[in-house]
Write a protein that holds these residues in place. Structure first.
Motif, PDB file in Angstrom:
ATOM      1  N   ARG A  13      -5.796  33.283 -16.509  1.00  0.00           N
ATOM      2  CA  ARG A  13      -6.196  34.154 -17.460  1.00  0.00           C
ATOM      3  C   ARG A  13      -6.890  33.535 -18.779  1.00  0.00           C
ATOM      4  O   ARG A  13      -7.818  33.725 -19.330  1.00  0.00           O
ATOM      5  N   ARG A  14      -6.195  32.236 -19.007  1.00  0.00           N
ATOM      6  CA  ARG A  14      -6.935  31.276 -19.925  1.00  0.00           C
ATOM      7  C   ARG A  14      -8.146  30.915 -19.566  1.00  0.00           C
ATOM      8  O   ARG A  14      -9.001  30.767 -20.337  1.00  0.00           O
ATOM      9  N   ARG A  16     -10.353  32.459 -17.511  1.00  0.00           N
ATOM     10  CA  ARG A  16     -11.429  33.371 -17.657  1.00  0.00           C
ATOM     11  C   ARG A  16     -11.888  33.653 -19.063  1.00  0.00           C
ATOM     12  O   ARG A  16     -13.006  33.881 -19.447  1.00  0.00           O
ATOM     13  N   ARG A  17     -10.789  33.384 -20.067  1.00  0.00           N
ATOM     14  CA  ARG A  17     -11.212  33.474 -21.319  1.00  0.00           C
ATOM     15  C   ARG A  17     -11.982  32.479 -21.852  1.00  0.00           C
ATOM     16  O   ARG A  17     -13.094  32.704 -22.671  1.00  0.00           O
ATOM     17  N   LYS A  21     -16.655  32.446 -22.798  1.00  0.00           N
ATOM     18  CA  LYS A  21     -17.553  31.820 -24.143  1.00  0.00           C
ATOM     19  C   LYS A  21     -18.470  30.562 -23.753  1.00  0.00           C
ATOM     20  O   LYS A  21     -19.254  30.373 -24.242  1.00  0.00           O
TER      21      LYS A  21
END
Length: 116
Positions: A13-14, A16-17, A21
């Motif tokens: 998840r981190r 993908r975040r 960006k």
């Protein structure tokens, strides 16, 4: 769900975040890092062409500890990048904390001449 799967899911998840960006371009490719239980891997990727330009891993690196091996991988990536005229990259820590082997790889890449 076991703890291992939860840890992996949180890291993904981190990641993908982070990937939402940053992306690698021809002028400034992405230095992506992956850490397994046995080794540290690094790739320089041009996301516009979906192409890996340079890669290295600690599987064939001789060293005493994982930090020394990670630093050697960073230097190796930097040397190979210099051969392909790549000097500036965007660092993608892959959702891992910027500490330990990840930091050692980044420091090795900087010592080798990469800018990020």
């Amino acid at each position: 769900m076991s703890t291992i799967h939860q840890k992996t899911e949180k890291r993904q998840r981190r990641h993908r975040r982070i990937r939402a960006k940053i992306s690698g371009t021809a002028l400034r490719p992405r230095l992506s890092v992956f850490r397994s239980n046995k080794a540290v891997y690094g790739q320089i990727i041009d996301d516009e062409k979906s192409m890996t330009l340079v890669s290295a891993s600690s599987l064939r690196v001789k060293g005493k500890g994982s930090l020394e091996k990670a630093k050697a991988v960073g230097k190796s990536i930097a040397e190979r990048a210099k051969e392909k005229h790549i000097e500036r990259v965007v660092f993608d820590r892959g959702g891992y904390l910027y500490a330990g082997a990840i930091k050692a790889l980044a420091d090795g890449a900087r010592e080798g001449g990469l800018t990020f």
